[in-house]
Design an enzyme around this catalytic site. Sequence first.
Site, PDB file in Angstrom:
ATOM      1  N   LYS A 139       0.833  -1.251  -0.083  1.00  0.00           N
ATOM      2  CA  LYS A 139      -0.071  -0.164  -0.136  1.00  0.00           C
ATOM      3  C   LYS A 139       0.768   1.291   0.002  1.00  0.00           C
ATOM      4  CE  LYS A 139      -4.421  -1.881   1.672  1.00  0.00           C
ATOM      5  NZ  LYS A 139      -5.392  -1.805   2.648  1.00  0.00           N
TER       6      LYS A 139
ATOM      7  N   LYS B 274      -5.972 -11.331  -6.607  1.00  0.00           N
ATOM      8  CA  LYS B 274      -7.154 -11.393  -5.748  1.00  0.00           C
ATOM      9  C   LYS B 274      -8.083 -10.539  -5.964  1.00  0.00           C
ATOM     10  CE  LYS B 274      -5.892  -9.330  -1.262  1.00  0.00           C
ATOM     11  NZ  LYS B 274      -5.841  -9.548   0.196  1.00  0.00           N
TER      12      LYS B 274
ATOM     13  N   LYS C   8     -12.159  -5.246  -3.089  1.00  0.00           N
ATOM     14  CA  LYS C   8     -13.162  -4.258  -3.063  1.00  0.00           C
ATOM     15  C   LYS C   8     -12.575  -2.991  -3.568  1.00  0.00           C
ATOM     16  CE  LYS C   8     -12.815  -2.697   1.549  1.00  0.00           C
ATOM     17  NZ  LYS C   8     -11.665  -3.634   2.094  1.00  0.00           N
TER      18      LYS C   8
END
Length: 350
Positions: free
Chosen positions: A136, A216, A219
């Site tokens: 991130k 993967k 969202k």
Amino acid sequence: MALSMRCTVKSVFRFIHKSNSHRRLFKAGKATGATVRKSSLFVILICYMETLCNTLKVFDNCNLQFKHITVVFTDPQMLRENILDMAASLLACGIDPTRSILFQQSQVSEHAELSWILGCLTSMPRLRHLPQWKMKSKQKNEGSVGLYTYPVLQAADILLYKSTHLPVGEDQIQHLELAQDLARIFNNQYGEFFPEPCALLSGTRKVKSLRDPSSKMSKSDPQKLATVFLTDTPDDIVLKIRRAVTDFTSEVTYEPGSRPGVSNLVSMHAAVSGQSVEEVVRLAEGMDTGQYKNVVAEAIVQRLQPIRLEIQRLRADRGHLESLLAKGAEKARSLAAPVMTEIRKLVGFY
């Protein structure tokens, strides 16, 4: 026990179960980010319905606790709505509020207090090498202090309730290992206090992105057709599955290494139907991938439709959800407060 266990968190949802044998199961969820308003991922349904139902068979007289965490502050009203969306999603997926405690982590201050203490026992290199920070911080060019220390807060969430078991996926193991390490460090310095939590590994295969089966399902994926949400309409689901990336071979097989796209559809079909991968592949004999996509879409629609309708029903009663979360927070504080009192005495605060 019927469940495989491994002592070893990236935490998306957290549960705590307390049984007469002093075992506690812990897992958690985050209600932040713009896309969460669309409600939980298809992935969450799979993990919850399989792992949670199985663990309830092992841990009797259980309490379940959900906590909200944020490392990125967005619009305050959106955050409030996200919290209620997540609560409704958990309830719609089958969590029983008569056996479970559902609450916002931010309403129980003991989490933050223990996180500070554990942070003082954690080295910066230990956090720097965790996958969440590496991934991130690259995406955001530079990450915040909140993101950097987030795994310590996760460890505090787990250890505050003296949790002994956590349902996790393989990609969560490194964060759970941090919680184990901090339990050992604390115990070595202040005496035996925290149990070292063990992993309950789900048998569910990781669900991949419908547009890029090498990654993967997420969202936060910018591609709208990459992710199936619990609140997607039947038409949405059919469109996403039909547009799912596969390959030029028409036969339906399960070969994740060489055919990740088709194999991902097989995994999803198996998860929502309750069948094994082998059974699903046999069912698809004689179908090409185009025909099989229709079968997968229909299976997902049938599984998610009652959940989507239940989420809508629950969200229509805002007062009920707010009351449930308030009662949950009160119960959670009653569990956390005495543990934190003991910790303060151990470290010398009084």
